[in-house]
Scaffold this active site. Structure first.
Site, short mmCIF file in Angstrom:
data_model
loop_
_atom_site.label_atom_id
_atom_site.label_comp_id
_atom_site.label_asym_id
_atom_site.label_seq_id
_atom_site.Cartn_x
_atom_site.Cartn_y
_atom_site.Cartn_z
N GLU A 14 47.79 42.23 26.40
CA GLU A 14 47.00 43.07 27.44
C GLU A 14 47.52 42.95 28.83
O GLU A 14 47.62 44.11 29.47
CB GLU A 14 45.69 42.49 27.24
CG GLU A 14 44.55 43.08 28.35
CD GLU A 14 43.88 42.08 29.14
OE1 GLU A 14 43.99 42.34 30.37
OE2 GLU A 14 43.14 41.27 28.45
N GLU B 82 53.95 37.07 33.27
CA GLU B 82 52.41 37.26 32.84
C GLU B 82 52.03 36.56 31.79
O GLU B 82 50.90 35.93 31.93
CB GLU B 82 52.40 38.72 32.21
CG GLU B 82 52.28 39.82 33.24
CD GLU B 82 51.55 39.96 34.31
OE1 GLU B 82 50.06 39.55 34.15
OE2 GLU B 82 51.93 40.02 35.49
#
Length: 998
Positions: free
Chosen positions: A107, A180
């Protein structure tokens, strides 16, 4: 963003609140969006989609259109409604089978660049190139959702293009995965001699998430109650498992899960459906063929006997009684979420069993003072009034209008639709209510039988208990160190060299100026030059009390508020005002005990709340208003009852219930303590600004760490009577008409009735017997507008605010470190600047956005690994730099310093400034619900003219003005700064005598 628990929650249904301004089904027929949608016919083919169903849902003023995509099987739901705040979302069923957090890391990573928009981080860049009212992404246990909303049609198309490309055609570059997700990197990336450590945004986010004991508990509960499939793992990622995730696995998960055949598209609002379908078909779906996704979740096999389980969590440093910190739950497996009516019934049943002081759960457990065995008594059944109160709550929440109704709806249907349930059935609440009443009528034991079936005779029952362990965080750190050691041990010299080079490469990429020209953007000229003005009427009631009336399309609801000044309250009682506010509507009043009062509030209102307020003055930093805001809402028919309840609360509040008061105090203290992991940055900011303005100290007293600590102390008292005795003393100063103003938002037709009821209420409320002098001698009387032409949209009398000022006040610097047993920090640095009406305020507002987007986001999140960080300017003129769930503290303060240097040097372009303006205006022009129109005038004395002048100042901000305000206010020695950190022990700070350690 990760959400623990993917299925619709107990309160899901009861939190549903509708969003647009139209009343009565009769009016509904003339609404263009709904009318257009009703003209579609089943079988119609539009841009590669086929219409399967068209259903009016009059109770929510919308028409639902269900479609499917011909060549991929993608599902689509459009809710046409006369609401200009349009929303899009795409949802994928994501069912991980391990706790590496693959859906969560994915995501984050899909938002880091895509085929059409290959620049780094288009998602965060679009925040500044759009007028969106909402942009985010959520990872739940079994789905991932990407929603955005905006009021501008061109903006909608821009954002849709970026979202479609990000989800279906992301770059998924290895360096983005490193940034991330997780990576091994030298503590100082440019020095290979410093030790290797784990870094990564999701890695740190999840470390932060599990400092919240409630999350630890709910995560374990789900994992153990549903142990057979995807719910047995942590979709957000367990910090100890995240380092097992590889880049290859990430790409593989995307290929199998992010496909139109596994997607559900949702649009809401008054924009044309055809345009959405055309764009989705052309930009994404036309490039795919149908697959059979293997993402369905098999039903959990029921147990043949109940299970028990014990877990541990971190200590709560604000716990009132460490020996009473065990959390226990009994959970049951219930039927499938796709059975709409059964879910509706069980939602209601859960509320009847556990919500509020009249529930069997509350009586058996909370009030007994010990966790006695709670088993619902099947024989007795529920009182009719409690069932009616719950159904009344649903009626109110269908009529009450929020500004983010599309977001509420997409979240509400997500779980059911995810498992192939019918989302339209879920929205038809009128049908469910009718059926529920019918079942009760035909079988008076309907609910008792459900209790028996699902609770009494259910063998799939888990008893979970959680105890704090003083060494919990120590053990977590040890396990992380062990994991790190294993990883480093397995590295060859070549691997280590590669890690060092990759770290440098990532740093270079993060520091490179970026070209975002490939991204679509609105222009400053797309922003409306003027704001819509709100008509207000002010009349004096009961002699001299100003009441502001704002006629709005409220769907037959009435919203009442009163503001009462604290100017005469003795200083030593001030810290107890938040507690007074919290318990005032919960201890009984008049002839009602607290249980009867709770019942009446639920039967006759949509809630009655009381909260302390410190309101800034728009033109002076050292002037503020202090008081308490009383708010409530009700259906038109219940207005007399609601106002009668307020009369009783004001005139005859009950402060005798010592036992119940103790329960409320303990609950309040626990709630404050539980809120710290989610709001640590706010607590740090409140503390950092405490010594910068006279209002700062009061804000810390009412809503800062001082309040958390005071509540902990009160909850620990063996004799609570001295505190209880303070409440009547506060009442004398507060619950009278002496320094009060009121406001009503309702439809024009309801106003005459509302005026009568407010007049009656004010005549009933007492005045002080003796003239009370303000405790602080310096009171300034300030009219909210100067009747003659100063505010053309306010008719009648005027509101006069009584502001406090302190001519002797001198701001000073203070640095505070609150030691908390968390593995992450929350950092705040505040600077005293200028009030709202000063032209520099507008420049500082744009500067805060500019610093966040162009400097702090890179430094604090991308390089530093914190979950969030940035700069903001409050209405009261405090400029704040902050970070959230941050592995660093001193380094972050250094980044704040660098951000100021960057701003002073003016290292930004006209394009950067325009983007910051778009971002600021998306907040300034965020939709306002009918219930909240006119509140800026009522609370802050802000007229629409003053707000329009501020708007023009925002448009006029230039490069010169931005560098000027950076130099004038933010540099060292320019304005007074305050600093605060919440987080673990820190050797550097401990050695620095300028820090106060609490």
């Amino acid at each position: 963003m990760w959400r623990c628990g993917g299925r619709r929650t107990l309160g899901g249904l009861l939190r549903l609140s509708s969003g647009c301004a139209h009343h009565g089904v009769r009016r509904w027929k003339s609404q263009p969006a709904c009318e257009r949608a009703l003209q579609y016919e089943v079988g119609d083919k539009i841009h590669g989609f086929t219409i399967n169903q068209v259903t009016p849902v009059p109770e929510l003023f919308l028409t639902a259109v269900k479609l499917s995509h011909d060549s991929t099987g993608a599902r689509y739901l459009h809710l046409a409604r006369e609401d200009s705040n349009n929303l899009f979302s795409v949802q994928f069923r994501t069912t991980p089978m391990d706790s590496t957090g693959v859906p969560h890391v994915l995501e984050h990573t899909v938002l880091c660049g895509s085929q059409k928009y290959p620049c780094r981080d288009p998602f965060f860049k679009m925040l500044n190139r759009s007028l969106s009212t909402f942009m985010n992404a959520f990872t739940a246990s079994d789905y991932t959702l990407y929603p955005f909303s905006t009021q501008n049609p061109k903006d909608f198309q821009n954002l849709l293009s970026v979202y479609l490309d990000a989800t279906f055609f992301p770059c998924l570059r290895e360096l983005d995965f490193w940034q991330e997700g997780w990576r091994l990197e030298h503590e100082n990336p440019s020095d290979p001699q410093t030790p290797l450590i784990f870094k990564g945004v999701v890695f740190n986010e999840m470390k932060g998430a599990f400092t919240d004991n409630e999350r630890i508990f709910s995560q374990h509960l789900q994992n153990r109650l549903l142990p057979d499939h995807t719910y047995s793992v942590i979709s957000g990622g367990d910090p100890l498992c995240i380092p097992e995730l590889t880049w290859e696995q990430l790409k593989q998960f995307h290929a199998t899960h992010y496909h139109p055949s596994n997607a559900r598209f949702f649009t809401y609002g008054n924009f044309q459906l055809e345009q959405h379908l055309k764009q989705i078909q052309e930009e994404a779906l036309s490039k795919f063929q149908k697959i059979e996704p293997s993402t369905s979740v098999p039903a959990q096999k029921p147990w043949d006997k109940p299970r028990e389980c014990q877990i541990t969590c971190g200590p709560d440093s604000f716990a009132t009684d460490p020996s009473k910190q065990t959390t226990v739950s009994v959970s049951f497996l219930l039927p499938d979420i796709t059975d709409t009516f059964e879910s509706f019934t069980l939602n209601l049943l859960s509320s009847l069993l556990v919500a509020g002081p009249n529930s069997p759960f509350y009586k058996a457990l909370i009030e007994s003072g010990l966790g006695t065995d709670f088993s619902p008594d099947v024989g007795k059944g529920f009182e009719d009034d409690r069932i009616e109160a719950l159904l009344h709550k649903i009626e109110i929440q269908m009529k009450h209008q929020s500004t983010s109704f599309g977001l509420t709806l997409t979240s509400y249907i997500a779980s059911c639709w995810n498992h192939d349930g019918d989302p339209v059935e879920l929205l038809k609440m009128g049908n469910q209510l009718t059926k529920f009443r019918q079942c009760l009528k035909e079988n008076p034991k309907f609910l008792q039988e459900k209790v028996k079936q699902y609770f009494k005779n259910n063998q799939h029952r888990l008893t979970l208990s959680m105890k704090p362990d003083d060494k919990y965080y120590e053990k977590q750190t040890q396990m992380e160190a062990e994991k790190l050691k294993q990883k480093v041990k397995s590295l060859s010299l070549k691997d280590k060299e590669q890690i060092y080079q990759k770290g440098l490469e990532l740093r270079t990429q993060q520091s490179k100026p970026q070209d975002a020209s490939c991204l679509p953007a609105l222009k400053v000229s797309d922003i409306e030059p003027t704001m819509p003005f709100t008509e207000l009427d002010i009349a004096l009631a009961a002699g001299e009390i100003p009441v502001q009336y704002c006629a709005q399309p409220t769907n037959g609801m009435v919203y009442f508020r009163a503001f009462s000044s604290l100017n005469t309250l003795p200083e030593e009682l001030k810290p107890y005002v938040p507690l007074f506010c919290n318990v005032l509507t919960k201890l009984g009043c008049g002839i009602l005990d607290y249980r009867e009062q709770a019942q009446q509030i639920e039967l006759k209102t949509g809630g009655m709340t009381v909260s302390p307020r410190v309101l800034p003055d728009e033109s002076h930093l050292d002037t503020y208003e202090q008081g308490v805001l009383f708010s409530s809402l009700c259906l038109d028919r219940n207005l007399p009852d609601m106002m009668h309840l307020w009369s009783e609360i004001f005139n005859n509040p009950c402060f005798e219930e010592e036992e119940h008061f103790k329960v409320l105090v303990k609950m309040t203290a626990q709630e404050l303590s539980n809120g710290i992991p989610d709001s640590g940055h706010l607590y740090a900011s409140i503390r950092a600004s405490r010594t910068l303005t006279p209002a700062g100290d009061l804000q810390e007293t009412f809503g800062g760490m001082d309040q958390v600590r005071l509540m902990k102390r009160i909850a620990e008292m063996t004799d609570i009577k001295p505190v209880l005795r303070k409440l009547p003393r506060i009442k004398k100063h507060l619950l009278n008409c002496d320094n009060m103003r009121c406001s009503v938002n309702a439809t024009p037709q309801q106003m005459p009735h509302a005026e009568k009821e407010v007049e009656k209420f004010l005549r009933n409320v007492g005045r002080s017997k003796k003239e009370r002098k303000p405790v602080r001698p310096h009171v300034i009387e300030k009219p909210a507008h100067n009747g003659c032409g100063g505010n053309t949209h306010v008719n009648g009398s005027q509101i006069v605010r009584k502001l406090i000022t302190d001519p002797t006040f001198k701001p000073c610097q203070m640095k505070t470190h609150f030691l908390l047993p968390f593995p992450v920090n929350y950092v705040g640095e505040c600077v005293r600047t200028v009030p709202y009406t000063d032209p520099d305020h507008a420049s500082l507002k744009i500067l805060a956005r500019l610093m966040t987007a162009k400097f702090l986001h890179t430094e604090i999140r991308e390089k530093g690994g914190a979950y969030g960080g940035g700069a903001k300017l409050s209405h009261s003129g405090i400029f704040t730099l902050y970070s959230y769930r941050d592995p660093n503290s001193i380094e972050t303060l250094q980044s704040f310093g660098k951000a100021v240097d960057w701003a002073k040097a003016g290292k930004f372009t006209q394009q950067d400034i325009d983007e910051a303006k778009l971002s600021v205006f998306s907040t300034v022009d965020a939709p306002v619900a009918p219930s909240d129109k006119g509140m800026d005038h009522f609370l802050y004395g802000l007229s629409d003219e003053v707000k329009q002048a501020h708007r023009e100042q925002l448009f006029a901000v230039s490069h010169d003005k931005l560098t000027a305000v950076s130099n004038k206010y933010l540099g060292i020695g320019r304005s007074t700064h305050g600093l605060a950190i919440l987080g673990p022990e820190n050797a550097k700070i401990a050695k620095d005598p300028s820090w106060i350690i609490r």
